[in-house]
Scaffold this active site. Sequence first.
Site, mmCIF file in Angstrom:
data_model
loop_
_atom_site.group_PDB
_atom_site.id
_atom_site.type_symbol
_atom_site.label_atom_id
_atom_site.label_comp_id
_atom_site.label_asym_id
_atom_site.label_seq_id
_atom_site.Cartn_x
_atom_site.Cartn_y
_atom_site.Cartn_z
ATOM 1 N N GLY A 170 0.762 -1.240 0.000
ATOM 2 C CA GLY A 170 0.000 0.000 0.000
ATOM 3 C C GLY A 170 0.791 1.288 0.000
ATOM 4 N N CYS A 224 -14.494 4.581 -27.427
ATOM 5 C CA CYS A 224 -15.771 5.291 -27.541
ATOM 6 C C CYS A 224 -16.422 5.529 -26.183
ATOM 7 C CB CYS A 224 -16.696 4.522 -28.465
ATOM 8 S SG CYS A 224 -15.963 4.404 -30.097
ATOM 9 N N ARG A 233 -6.138 3.709 -15.224
ATOM 10 C CA ARG A 233 -6.101 4.459 -13.965
ATOM 11 C C ARG A 233 -6.737 5.862 -14.040
ATOM 12 N NH1 ARG A 233 -2.373 5.686 -11.084
ATOM 13 N NH2 ARG A 233 -3.254 4.867 -9.172
ATOM 14 N N TYR A 249 -9.956 5.942 -11.604
ATOM 15 C CA TYR A 249 -9.762 6.614 -10.304
ATOM 16 C C TYR A 249 -9.554 8.126 -10.439
ATOM 17 C CZ TYR A 249 -7.967 1.823 -9.681
ATOM 18 O OH TYR A 249 -7.777 0.468 -9.722
ATOM 19 N N PRO A 285 4.506 -5.192 -0.960
ATOM 20 C CA PRO A 285 4.439 -3.982 -1.781
ATOM 21 C C PRO A 285 4.299 -4.302 -3.263
ATOM 22 C CG PRO A 285 6.715 -4.497 -1.292
ATOM 23 C CD PRO A 285 5.880 -5.525 -0.574
ATOM 24 N N GLY A 286 3.557 -3.461 -3.948
ATOM 25 C CA GLY A 286 3.473 -3.559 -5.401
ATOM 26 C C GLY A 286 3.944 -2.242 -6.016
ATOM 27 N N ARG A 287 3.041 -1.247 -5.913
ATOM 28 C CA ARG A 287 3.258 0.032 -6.577
ATOM 29 C C ARG A 287 4.623 0.661 -6.289
ATOM 30 N NH1 ARG A 287 -1.091 3.293 -7.726
ATOM 31 N NH2 ARG A 287 -2.270 2.247 -6.082
ATOM 32 N N TYR A 317 0.115 -1.320 -12.212
ATOM 33 C CA TYR A 317 -1.296 -1.289 -12.581
ATOM 34 C C TYR A 317 -1.526 -0.619 -13.939
ATOM 35 C CZ TYR A 317 -1.351 -2.466 -7.661
ATOM 36 O OH TYR A 317 -1.099 -3.064 -6.454
HETATM 37 N N1 LLP Z 1 -1.476 -6.962 -0.876
HETATM 38 C C1 LLP Z 1 -2.772 -7.118 -1.206
HETATM 39 C C2 LLP Z 1 -3.561 -8.138 -0.515
HETATM 40 C C3 LLP Z 1 -3.345 -6.300 -2.197
HETATM 41 O O1 LLP Z 1 -4.618 -6.453 -2.515
HETATM 42 C C4 LLP Z 1 -2.553 -5.324 -2.850
HETATM 43 C C5 LLP Z 1 -3.122 -4.465 -3.866
HETATM 44 C C6 LLP Z 1 -1.201 -5.215 -2.484
HETATM 45 C C7 LLP Z 1 -0.697 -6.034 -1.489
HETATM 46 C C8 LLP Z 1 -0.266 -4.241 -3.127
HETATM 47 O O2 LLP Z 1 -0.650 -2.911 -2.925
HETATM 48 P P1 LLP Z 1 0.327 -1.733 -3.418
HETATM 49 O O3 LLP Z 1 1.607 -1.817 -2.618
HETATM 50 O O4 LLP Z 1 0.574 -1.910 -4.871
HETATM 51 O O5 LLP Z 1 -0.450 -0.502 -3.131
HETATM 52 N N2 LLP Z 1 -5.401 -0.816 -9.408
HETATM 53 C C9 LLP Z 1 -5.170 0.112 -8.329
HETATM 54 C C10 LLP Z 1 -4.481 -0.523 -7.160
HETATM 55 C C11 LLP Z 1 -5.191 -1.750 -6.643
HETATM 56 C C12 LLP Z 1 -4.442 -2.434 -5.530
HETATM 57 C C13 LLP Z 1 -5.016 -3.769 -5.259
HETATM 58 N N3 LLP Z 1 -4.371 -4.477 -4.208
HETATM 59 C C14 LLP Z 1 -4.399 1.310 -8.865
HETATM 60 O O6 LLP Z 1 -4.101 1.348 -10.059
HETATM 61 O O7 LLP Z 1 -4.144 2.274 -8.141
#
Ligand code: LLP
Length: 394
Positions: free
Chosen positions: A240, A346, A317, A321, A279-281, A375
């Site tokens: 997150g 469209c 995105r 959002y 972490p992802g983002r 994403y």
């Molecule tokens: N762990 C779980 C259980 C999750 O559902 C997620 C993201 C993460 C970790 C990683 O979160 P991050 O570190 O990337 O914030 N499509 C959206 C974001 C959706 C996130 C879904 N879950 C966007 O483009 O902002």
Amino acid sequence: MAYLQYIDQRLCFGPSPTPLQKFTASYQGPVYIYDLASIRHRYGQMARALPGVDIYYAMKANSHPEVLRALAQAGAGVDVVSGGEIKRALENGFSPDKIVYSGVGKTRQEIQAALDLRIAQLNVESLPELQRISEIAREMACKAPVALRLNPDVDIQTHPYIATGLKDNKFGMELALLPELVELLQKNQNFLELKGLSLHLGSQMMEFAGFAEALKKLVPVFQDLQKTFPGLDVFDIGGGLGVFYETQDLKKEEELLQAYAAQALEILKPLQARLQTEPGRWLVAHSGVLLSQVQYIKTTTHKTFVIIDSGMNHLLRPSLYGAFHSVWALKENAEKMKVDVVGPICESGDFFAKEREISRVHADDFIVIADVGAYGYSMANRYNLQDLPQEIVI
Ligand code: LLP
């Protein structure tokens, strides 16, 4: 280190600046370009800020095979949310013991496959899911390693579509459910092994009051459960951590990371636990750009539209959002124009930027959308039967 910058008016990308112009020669449609060196760099930064914490990369952010291999080689585990992601993880350098499986909708087949592979941990999101896992483990005569994903009902001040830790959200389990969970775990102790507690409060988190509140709520819960379940030794703080899309301020992001790490490590210090994060983002967002070609400059009496060959089908995105991504002309021009940058789809929601000032471009010039490493491609689709974008790795 800036990820995108003009050098001699040419747009360059990555820590060892690569002129993006070179990707236009073989251009066959919109293309995501990823820089692996910057992903490795970010992983190193996070690993140093969170010493002793195991990092499980949330592959939903970007599941390109080379991105996965780079992170696996750097030492990461992986957080997955489907059988498809498990398969992709195994194909790209992650062994089953480095896989954590989250998600509210795991099917019987997916659970069976996960148990068969002996993945590290299933993060359980509901009582019926725990029941289902226990039944499948019984049939397979094995013991399922589970973590309970708890929903502490806190607000992290993010977009409502990506907040996951509120009682309104479908994710995790409310604390009031704990007695029933404990009962189920105890009744099925031959088939369920409680390994951990987990939480994930949402995405694009830029301040940590809610995060701290949630951790503080869960510390005594963890300690209490450990008395009943001595095998409980994992605390998963979720993912997150956010990035600054508008300013791309990498120094501030490092500070944000430090503040996040300090909160987590301080609050969780009393726990006898191995800590995990997902972490992802933060790891990949800045490491991807989307290159697209201008088709038309359409001028009305009201405004100017730059119509490019990529749209919400490739990067959802902004439409979904209202997310901000900076838009750059491939060639810097002293002359500027204020435009809406839009795609071919469209829908009026098909836009990348509104009323944005960019260097002057003409039809057939190229445009770059920044910070789409997370994403971006992973949410792309074929709406209007447009082709998917390409992907290139530097
Ligand atoms: N762990 C779980 C259980 C999750 O559902 C997620 C993201 C993460 C970790 C990683 O979160 P991050 O570190 O990337 O914030 N499509 C959206 C974001 C959706 C996130 C879904 N879950 C966007 O483009 O902002």
